[in-house]
Write a protein that holds these residues in place. Sequence first.
Motif, PDB file in Angstrom:
ATOM      1  N   VAL A 167       0.761  -1.381  -0.399  1.00 11.04           N
ATOM      2  CA  VAL A 167      -0.049  -0.141   0.099  1.00 11.04           C
ATOM      3  C   VAL A 167       1.236   1.326   0.029  1.00 11.04           C
ATOM      4  O   VAL A 167       0.632   2.261  -1.039  1.00 11.04           O
ATOM      5  CB  VAL A 167      -0.945   0.075   1.151  1.00 11.04           C
ATOM      6  CG1 VAL A 167      -1.505   1.224   0.819  1.00 11.04           C
ATOM      7  CG2 VAL A 167      -2.148  -1.166   1.128  1.00 11.04           C
ATOM      8  N   ILE A 217      -3.135   7.752   1.120  1.00  8.71           N
ATOM      9  CA  ILE A 217      -3.674   6.418   1.635  1.00  8.71           C
ATOM     10  C   ILE A 217      -4.722   6.281   2.687  1.00  8.71           C
ATOM     11  O   ILE A 217      -5.444   5.578   2.334  1.00  8.71           O
ATOM     12  CB  ILE A 217      -2.040   7.015   2.910  1.00  8.71           C
ATOM     13  CG1 ILE A 217      -1.094   6.313   1.797  1.00  8.71           C
ATOM     14  CG2 ILE A 217      -2.880   5.041   2.798  1.00  8.71           C
ATOM     15  CD1 ILE A 217       0.125   6.275   1.995  1.00  8.71           C
ATOM     16  N   TYR A 232      -8.691   6.310   0.003  1.00  4.89           N
ATOM     17  CA  TYR A 232      -7.648   4.298  -0.104  1.00  4.89           C
ATOM     18  C   TYR A 232      -8.614   3.150   0.537  1.00  4.89           C
ATOM     19  O   TYR A 232      -9.173   2.306   0.250  1.00  4.89           O
ATOM     20  CB  TYR A 232      -7.224   4.072  -1.149  1.00  4.89           C
ATOM     21  CG  TYR A 232      -6.269   2.932  -1.272  1.00  4.89           C
ATOM     22  CD1 TYR A 232      -7.399   2.126  -2.432  1.00  4.89           C
ATOM     23  CD2 TYR A 232      -5.361   2.262  -0.077  1.00  4.89           C
ATOM     24  CE1 TYR A 232      -7.276   0.609  -2.742  1.00  4.89           C
ATOM     25  CE2 TYR A 232      -5.390   0.686  -0.268  1.00  4.89           C
ATOM     26  CZ  TYR A 232      -6.160  -0.138  -1.539  1.00  4.89           C
ATOM     27  OH  TYR A 232      -5.833  -1.841  -1.969  1.00  4.89           O
ATOM     28  N   HIS A 286      -5.068   3.154  -7.068  1.00  4.14           N
ATOM     29  CA  HIS A 286      -6.441   1.988  -6.269  1.00  4.14           C
ATOM     30  C   HIS A 286      -5.975   0.924  -6.640  1.00  4.14           C
ATOM     31  O   HIS A 286      -6.101   0.107  -5.767  1.00  4.14           O
ATOM     32  CB  HIS A 286      -7.103   3.107  -5.874  1.00  4.14           C
ATOM     33  CG  HIS A 286      -7.696   3.139  -7.378  1.00  4.14           C
ATOM     34  ND1 HIS A 286      -7.337   4.037  -8.682  1.00  4.14           N
ATOM     35  CD2 HIS A 286      -9.023   2.749  -7.900  1.00  4.14           C
ATOM     36  CE1 HIS A 286      -8.060   3.770  -9.972  1.00  4.14           C
ATOM     37  NE2 HIS A 286      -9.559   3.341  -8.708  1.00  4.14           N
ATOM     38  N   ALA A 313      -2.765  -0.926  -5.690  1.00  2.37           N
ATOM     39  CA  ALA A 313      -2.478  -1.253  -4.553  1.00  2.37           C
ATOM     40  C   ALA A 313      -3.573  -2.665  -3.862  1.00  2.37           C
ATOM     41  O   ALA A 313      -2.865  -3.242  -2.918  1.00  2.37           O
ATOM     42  CB  ALA A 313      -2.838  -0.399  -3.866  1.00  2.37           C
TER      43      ALA A 313
END
Length: 340
Positions: free
Chosen positions: A30, A87, A90, A303, A306
């Motif tokens: 991530v 982050i 997400y 995204h 990840a």
Amino acid sequence: MLRRWLRGLGLLREWGLRLGLLVLSATIVVLVAMLPEGVVVTGEFTVSGSLGEVRTSTTEKFRVEPVDADSGGLVYGWSLAEYRRGIGEYLMGLARGTLTVDKWYGTAFTVLPLLPLLKEAWWYSFELFAGALVVGIVLGLLLGVLVLGSRGARAFGAGVSVLGVSVPDFLLILLGQQLTIWSYRNFGVRLWSVLGVQGGERGWLLPLVALSIIPMAYTARLLSTALDEAMREDYIRTARAKGVPEVWVVLKHAMRNALPRALNGMPAMLNVTLSSQLVVEVLTNHYGIGSGLMRGLSYSQPHVVASIGLIFCLWFVVMDGLAVTLRALANPQLKGGEAS
């Protein structure tokens, strides 16, 4: 009873270790995948880099002249605050299931929920992975048994297993694509699907063959080595001295003791096969989770990258843990995957 308890405790320890590795790898995935979220762009868009087709004489080659430095341009920077915000958004979208994507197979720019698409893509990948394992292991068992045959049979089995490990997947795929193109041009027969338009039909035969080579080669090498060692044990000579038919000597005694030894290489075999799936899917028009990862990278969708990275991390950990568990259960001399 004590041995079973110790073996179960060892397996719990192995699974705990893998869960810890899962958390660590997921965190790294991530953090790395979301790095583009911290990029900050300022300024006005101008012609990027240079002006082309500039020359003063028809006898001269075109030369490239840089854009005037005073004409403006985009300025790129990186912001920790934007990175943390990306982050957070997400993780919130992942927890709520509200992540979307607008560039997916055959959907043009239609905004669609991401998680259902990834679930469908993963299932296609899992079908390919499971089918390749079944085909590869069955063929590997047949090749491994050739060690009990004639010298020519042993040489054939060893040669095929060595080639299966040494020949790159992409080379085998490219040769298969060239073969079906040649067959279609000359005879009008398409042996299997090759690269096509995104969102079109998924090829199955070529990726299945390419991905099954690795488990076939691993299984053949491990089984042949284990069988060769088992056939030299004292209990084999005792069974033959008692007049037991050779078929039963192999199946009941040698194979039963060789298979648990061959399982020692299963974790490595599963990991290598899963790692190769990315290349196989991209090169064979099989739009699964591996191709989705490449699409996320191509269209700068952090995204998506990840999310697929998290799926791969979980997939790796579960497959490796199941392999270690099966290996320990099949071999009573192992506790948690390690020799006692």
